[in-house]
Design an enzyme around this catalytic site. Structure first.
Site, PDB file in Angstrom:
ATOM      1  CD  GLU A 158      -2.099   3.255  -5.326  1.00 48.03           C
ATOM      2  OE1 GLU A 158      -2.569   2.227  -4.839  1.00 48.03           O
ATOM      3  OE2 GLU A 158      -1.024   3.282  -5.919  1.00 48.03           O
ATOM      4  NE  ARG A 217      -3.917  -2.042   0.262  1.00 46.73           N
ATOM      5  CZ  ARG A 217      -3.979  -3.029  -0.626  1.00 46.73           C
ATOM      6  NH1 ARG A 217      -3.108  -3.073  -1.613  1.00 46.73           N
ATOM      7  NH2 ARG A 217      -4.878  -3.967  -0.537  1.00 46.73           N
TER       8      ARG A 217
END
Length: 185
Positions: A165, A136
């Site tokens: 993101e 992550r």
């Protein structure tokens, strides 16, 4: 957590090798008919120390003959040490950061793991280490990473994810001329 741990571990090793051997830079140079090796030489990972934060990937360095250390990540699962004879030792995060030549993140994003890689933990790392994140993006403090990259702290960084993101992943921007103009593949 159920996504093929073998595929993720193999991808992490591919990112590490690509970062170490400057594959993207080499591709661009060769595409431009520049076959000089300057700036492309990495180092042999054979015999290096691979550090894995999280579960599953600590088994993958065996084929590359890496000595391996691993940290449980967030401590969310019961710790199960790798089988004897696999040259892998459980350690604390600060020891992993100080000893590993290759650090690969394989843990979930939780309150405890957010920015597990930050300015302080980056300072603990060996100079010229390789950092890989396939978990992550929020595990790494982006500003601290940028500062470390500018200071040439790392031999290479391989990121499959990055912080913030959202809104980018699973989107097709191929028709967006502004985004794709500078990239030719």
């Amino acid at each position: 957590p159920g996504y093929s741990p073998e595929a993720v571990a193999e991808h992490a090793m591919a990112l590490a090798q690509a970062a170490n051997r400057r594959i993207c830079k080499a591709y661009i140079k060769v595409r431009n008919n520049n076959f000089a090796l300057d700036g492309l030489l990495g180092y042999n990972l054979y015999g290096s120390v691979g550090g894995h934060c999280g579960h599953g990937a600590h088994r993958r360095g065996h084929g590359a003959h890496l000595s391996r250390v691993w940290h449980d990540g967030a401590g969310l699962r019961p710790v199960q040490e790798p089988r004897a004879g696999r040259h892998c030792a459980l350690c604390e995060l600060d020891e992993l950061l100080r000893t590993a030549d290759l650090i690969s993140l394989h843990c979930p994003l939780t309150a405890e793991t957010r920015h597990i890689i930050n300015a302080d933990t980056i300072k603990m790392m060996r100079d010229n280490a390789i950092l890989v994140n396939t978990s992550r993006g929020g595990l790494i403090d982006t500003n601290a990473l940028i500062d470390a990259l500018r200071a040439r702290k790392f031999a290479g960084v391989g990121l499959d994810v990055y912080e913030d993101e959202d809104g980018q992943v699973f989107e097709d921007f191929s028709d967006d001329v502004c985004r794709t103009r500078s990239f030719r593949f």
